[in-house]
Design a protein around this motif. Structure first.
Motif: not given
Length: 238
Positions: A168-193
């Motif tokens: 399960a940990r191997k699946i969750q960690v993946g390759t740590k690539g940006r394409s696998e993101k589940i969430r983005t924290y955008n500070f300039p736009q004060n937004r979390v998606t």
């Protein structure tokens, strides 16, 4: 690494907000500030049910303090959420056992040669063998052999659970690539998606405090997962 430290603190604050027990098991800071990696154990009502959706790659977009040109940098960190092994309620079917009795061997007095007190139990589905000849009573030896068998089966189950958690940990960690993101924290736009449910919140500083806004997003993820699970159950199989 700075973002990793902030995320770890966010979950610590969220645990306090939910009145969960939070205990840091490992905390490895970076020499230049921030956090290399850390682990903690969290316990409380619905802790795993809610936090399991936090596992995956988290992406941050912001202008670092060291950036002189004002350019937005993007980096990622990974969260893995694993359930603690719980007490396994072992139900052993008597039909799965082959129990043999024999005369105990070795020192122990005259009873060694006159009574079939030694017990050997074979768990047929796994091939695990448990033997006992400590006691003069066959009944006691059988009881001790069963306890030893239970311990061996329990250990085997724990190893299986550990293997599942590792996968399960191997699946969750993946390759740590940006394409696998589940969430983005955008500070300039004060937004979390959160990209899994396409939901955005527009108060990032408040979100990072790990209180009501994080709870709102976590609850939305749980509701979505519950809905998908229900649809899977009631939908006819192809």
């Amino acid at each position: 690494m700075l973002f990793t430290a902030e995320i770890f603190e966010m979950y610590q604050q969220y645990a306090a907000f939910k009145r969960w027990h939070f205990e840091t098991l490992e905390y490895v800071p970076s020499e230049i500030g921030g956090l290399r990696h850390a682990s903690a154990t969290i316990g409380g009502a619905e802790a795993y049910k809610l936090l399991k959706h936090e596992g995956g790659v988290h992406r941050v977009q912001r202008v670092p303090e060291t950036e002189r040109q004002g350019r937005i940098h993007t980096s990622t960190m990974t969260v893995a959420v694993l359930p603690q092994p719980t007490e396994i309620n072992l139900v052993i079917n008597p039909k799965d056992l082959r129990i043999d009795t024999k005369r105990a061997s070795g020192a122990g007095g005259q009873h060694v040669n006159t009574t079939d007190s030694a017990v050997r139990i074979v768990h047929l589905p796994t091939g695990i063998i448990s033997e006992c000849q400590q006691e003069r009573s066959q009944l006691k030896n059988r009881e001790l052999a069963m306890r030893k068998l239970r311990a061996k089966l329990y250990s085997m189950h724990l190893e299986e659970e550990a293997s599942k958690r590792y996968q399960a940990r191997k699946i969750q960690v993946g390759t740590k690539g940006r394409s696998e993101k589940i969430r983005t924290y955008n500070f300039p736009q004060n937004r979390v998606t959160d990209h899994r449910i396409s939901k955005s919140l527009h108060d990032l500083d408040r979100f990072m405090r790990g209180e009501d806004l994080l709870d709102e997003l976590v609850q939305s993820l749980k509701e979505c997962a519950d809905y998908e699970a229900l649809v899977e159950v009631i939908s006819p199989k192809a």
